[in-house]
Design a protein around this motif. Sequence first.
Motif, PDB file in Angstrom:
ATOM      1  N   GLY A 158       0.780  -1.225   0.000  1.00 21.12           N
ATOM      2  CA  GLY A 158       0.000   0.000   0.000  1.00 21.12           C
ATOM      3  C   GLY A 158       0.812   1.275   0.000  1.00 21.12           C
ATOM      4  N   ALA A 159       2.120   1.188  -0.237  1.00 21.15           N
ATOM      5  CA  ALA A 159       2.969   2.381  -0.170  1.00 21.15           C
ATOM      6  C   ALA A 159       2.811   3.297  -1.377  1.00 21.15           C
ATOM      7  CB  ALA A 159       4.429   1.969  -0.032  1.00 21.15           C
ATOM      8  N   SER A 160       2.330   2.746  -2.482  1.00 17.62           N
ATOM      9  CA  SER A 160       2.161   3.557  -3.694  1.00 17.62           C
ATOM     10  C   SER A 160       0.755   4.145  -3.732  1.00 17.62           C
ATOM     11  CB  SER A 160       2.409   2.700  -4.944  1.00 17.62           C
ATOM     12  OG  SER A 160       2.207   3.461  -6.111  1.00 17.62           O
ATOM     13  N   VAL A 161       0.667   5.455  -3.892  1.00 21.53           N
ATOM     14  CA  VAL A 161      -0.622   6.147  -3.934  1.00 21.53           C
ATOM     15  C   VAL A 161      -1.082   6.354  -5.369  1.00 21.53           C
ATOM     16  CG1 VAL A 161      -1.842   8.255  -3.279  1.00 21.53           C
ATOM     17  CG2 VAL A 161      -0.126   7.281  -1.733  1.00 21.53           C
ATOM     18  N   ALA A 162      -0.176   6.756  -6.232  1.00 16.93           N
ATOM     19  CA  ALA A 162      -0.510   6.956  -7.638  1.00 16.93           C
ATOM     20  C   ALA A 162       0.623   6.384  -8.489  1.00 16.93           C
ATOM     21  CB  ALA A 162      -0.710   8.435  -7.955  1.00 16.93           C
ATOM     22  N   PRO A 163       0.415   5.223  -9.107  1.00 21.88           N
ATOM     23  CA  PRO A 163      -0.813   4.424  -9.086  1.00 21.88           C
ATOM     24  C   PRO A 163      -0.977   3.690  -7.754  1.00 21.88           C
ATOM     25  CG  PRO A 163       0.900   3.259 -10.266  1.00 21.88           C
ATOM     26  CD  PRO A 163       1.465   4.604  -9.927  1.00 21.88           C
ATOM     27  N   GLN A 164      -2.194   3.366  -7.422  1.00 21.39           N
ATOM     28  CA  GLN A 164      -2.468   2.716  -6.157  1.00 21.39           C
ATOM     29  C   GLN A 164      -1.937   1.291  -6.188  1.00 21.39           C
ATOM     30  OE1 GLN A 164      -6.559   2.906  -5.039  1.00 21.39           O
ATOM     31  NE2 GLN A 164      -6.234   2.080  -2.977  1.00 21.39           N
ATOM     32  N   GLY A 165      -1.169   0.937  -5.167  1.00 19.65           N
ATOM     33  CA  GLY A 165      -0.596  -0.409  -5.141  1.00 19.65           C
ATOM     34  C   GLY A 165       0.531  -0.511  -4.147  1.00 19.65           C
ATOM     35  N   ASP A 166       1.478  -1.383  -4.444  1.00 22.18           N
ATOM     36  CA  ASP A 166       2.563  -1.695  -3.522  1.00 22.18           C
ATOM     37  C   ASP A 166       3.909  -1.291  -4.123  1.00 22.18           C
ATOM     38  OD1 ASP A 166       0.543  -2.928  -1.979  1.00 22.18           O
ATOM     39  OD2 ASP A 166       0.835  -4.819  -3.062  1.00 22.18           O
ATOM     40  N   VAL A 167       4.910  -1.249  -3.251  1.00 22.45           N
ATOM     41  CA  VAL A 167       6.270  -0.917  -3.669  1.00 22.45           C
ATOM     42  C   VAL A 167       7.188  -2.058  -3.246  1.00 22.45           C
ATOM     43  CG1 VAL A 167       8.211   0.675  -3.433  1.00 22.45           C
ATOM     44  CG2 VAL A 167       5.868   1.557  -3.495  1.00 22.45           C
ATOM     45  N   ILE A 168       8.030  -2.487  -4.182  1.00 22.60           N
ATOM     46  CA  ILE A 168       9.007  -3.551  -3.917  1.00 22.60           C
ATOM     47  C   ILE A 168      10.390  -2.996  -4.215  1.00 22.60           C
ATOM     48  CG2 ILE A 168       9.783  -5.865  -4.561  1.00 22.60           C
ATOM     49  CD1 ILE A 168       6.887  -6.414  -5.499  1.00 22.60           C
ATOM     50  N   GLU A 169      11.300  -3.151  -3.275  1.00 19.30           N
ATOM     51  CA  GLU A 169      12.686  -2.722  -3.481  1.00 19.30           C
ATOM     52  C   GLU A 169      13.587  -3.946  -3.512  1.00 19.30           C
ATOM     53  OE1 GLU A 169      14.104   0.235  -0.834  1.00 19.30           O
ATOM     54  OE2 GLU A 169      12.805   1.812  -1.631  1.00 19.30           O
ATOM     55  N   VAL A 170      14.487  -3.955  -4.492  1.00 19.51           N
ATOM     56  CA  VAL A 170      15.378  -5.093  -4.690  1.00 19.51           C
ATOM     57  C   VAL A 170      16.803  -4.590  -4.831  1.00 19.51           C
ATOM     58  CG1 VAL A 170      15.875  -7.123  -6.098  1.00 19.51           C
ATOM     59  CG2 VAL A 170      13.530  -6.296  -5.908  1.00 19.51           C
ATOM     60  N   GLN A 171      17.720  -5.267  -4.168  1.00 22.99           N
ATOM     61  CA  GLN A 171      19.142  -5.045  -4.384  1.00 22.99           C
ATOM     62  C   GLN A 171      19.716  -6.310  -5.013  1.00 22.99           C
ATOM     63  OE1 GLN A 171      21.300  -3.650  -0.984  1.00 22.99           O
ATOM     64  NE2 GLN A 171      19.935  -1.912  -0.640  1.00 22.99           N
ATOM     65  N   ALA A 172      20.291  -6.147  -6.176  1.00 19.87           N
ATOM     66  CA  ALA A 172      20.770  -7.319  -6.916  1.00 19.87           C
ATOM     67  C   ALA A 172      22.107  -7.017  -7.568  1.00 19.87           C
ATOM     68  CB  ALA A 172      19.750  -7.713  -7.990  1.00 19.87           C
ATOM     69  N   ALA A 173      22.863  -8.059  -7.819  1.00 18.07           N
ATOM     70  CA  ALA A 173      24.127  -7.924  -8.540  1.00 18.07           C
ATOM     71  C   ALA A 173      23.851  -7.432  -9.955  1.00 18.07           C
ATOM     72  CB  ALA A 173      24.848  -9.263  -8.576  1.00 18.07           C
ATOM     73  N   ARG A 174      24.690  -6.553 -10.449  1.00 20.11           N
ATOM     74  CA  ARG A 174      24.467  -5.953 -11.762  1.00 20.11           C
ATOM     75  C   ARG A 174      24.336  -7.005 -12.859  1.00 20.11           C
ATOM     76  NH1 ARG A 174      25.108  -1.159 -14.636  1.00 20.11           N
ATOM     77  NH2 ARG A 174      25.802  -1.477 -16.772  1.00 20.11           N
ATOM     78  N   GLU A 175      25.106  -8.084 -12.756  1.00 19.13           N
ATOM     79  CA  GLU A 175      25.091  -9.091 -13.811  1.00 19.13           C
ATOM     80  C   GLU A 175      23.802  -9.899 -13.852  1.00 19.13           C
ATOM     81  OE1 GLU A 175      28.302 -10.348 -10.756  1.00 19.13           O
ATOM     82  OE2 GLU A 175      27.350  -8.516 -11.480  1.00 19.13           O
ATOM     83  N   SER A 176      22.949  -9.765 -12.835  1.00 13.50           N
ATOM     84  CA  SER A 176      21.673 -10.484 -12.836  1.00 13.50           C
ATOM     85  C   SER A 176      20.485  -9.570 -13.128  1.00 13.50           C
ATOM     86  CB  SER A 176      21.454 -11.172 -11.484  1.00 13.50           C
ATOM     87  OG  SER A 176      21.311 -10.214 -10.448  1.00 13.50           O
ATOM     88  N   VAL A 177      20.748  -8.272 -13.274  1.00 12.41           N
ATOM     89  CA  VAL A 177      19.654  -7.309 -13.421  1.00 12.41           C
ATOM     90  C   VAL A 177      18.940  -7.467 -14.756  1.00 12.41           C
ATOM     91  CG1 VAL A 177      19.142  -4.842 -13.660  1.00 12.41           C
ATOM     92  CG2 VAL A 177      20.633  -5.637 -11.825  1.00 12.41           C
TER      93      VAL A 177
END
Length: 322
Positions: free
Chosen positions: A35-54
């Motif tokens: 519920g962290a996103s207001v516009a658009p309404q929804g969710d927020v996901i944060e990911v930390q990944a190695a550059r070679e897998s992005v």
Amino acid sequence: MIVQLRIFVPEELSAVVLRACKDQVGTAETAFFPGASVAPQGDVIEVQAARESVEELLEKLHVLKVEEVGSIIIAMPELVLSRRAEKAESSAPGDGADALIWDEVSHQTGEDSRLTWSYLAFLVLATQLAAIGIVTDSTIAIVGAMAVGPEFGPLAALAVALARRQWALGRRAAVALAVGFPVAMLLAALTAWLSVPLGLFPTDALDTGSAVEFIYHPGPYSLIVAVLAGAAGMLSVISRRSAALIGVFISVTTVPAAGFVAVALVLGEYQKAAASGFQLLLNLVGIVVAAVAVLLFYRVVSKRLPEATARQLRWQLRRTRG
């Protein structure tokens, strides 16, 4: 090298996207903000990944059409202190410095390929510097013109467009080149035409300038240097090593050739103008061909998203949308 992705998605798509992020090899940490996103309404996901897998993770997100219903923000943290990040980098195949993120390259070259006033100003100033260096037989001024010239941006964008068939990007880059060089050359010719009666340089300036003979003497090495510079330039864009671009700028005879054409036409040296024009064309073509070859090589050697995984993601997407 760790890359941070911030993903905004509708609530009904969150579970699928979150699973794709957590299952991705090379993912260090994943955070979920319902519920962290207001516009658009929804969710927020944060990911930390190695550059070679992005790149593989982005392919999954594209299959799920995240960019159509939400957004993806990609950032490069300067410093990440994490044992999990170190393990993620070691588990991801390849090396971060060699990893190609197609969306990043397309965005970067797209920004540099626009026909803007600043782009025109830099190209005009560079061509003027080249013209001054030509009539004064100044190698320093010519090298300075090479460094100031912004033409590699549209050339790199044109290479990306050809490699990925992004024709809108290609048209934008072609317009920047097709408009920028004639305008810069026309203004350089006008400056030279005004300078002759003022006695700022002699009419035989092109006959006495030994330092600029390489500009109107195209040969095999002209094409070889352009190809090497184009490859080095695209590699620097892919690996985000902007310092290497300076060497690319001062290696190719694009802006000096444009300036020489302008001055030679004003002084009636039509044969030299034609030879310099051919030098310009040779450099432009060599850079683009080499840059395309580098991108195609990366496409061949890069690990692509398995079709089975893509089919499974599409099935999950259809199931989520009901």
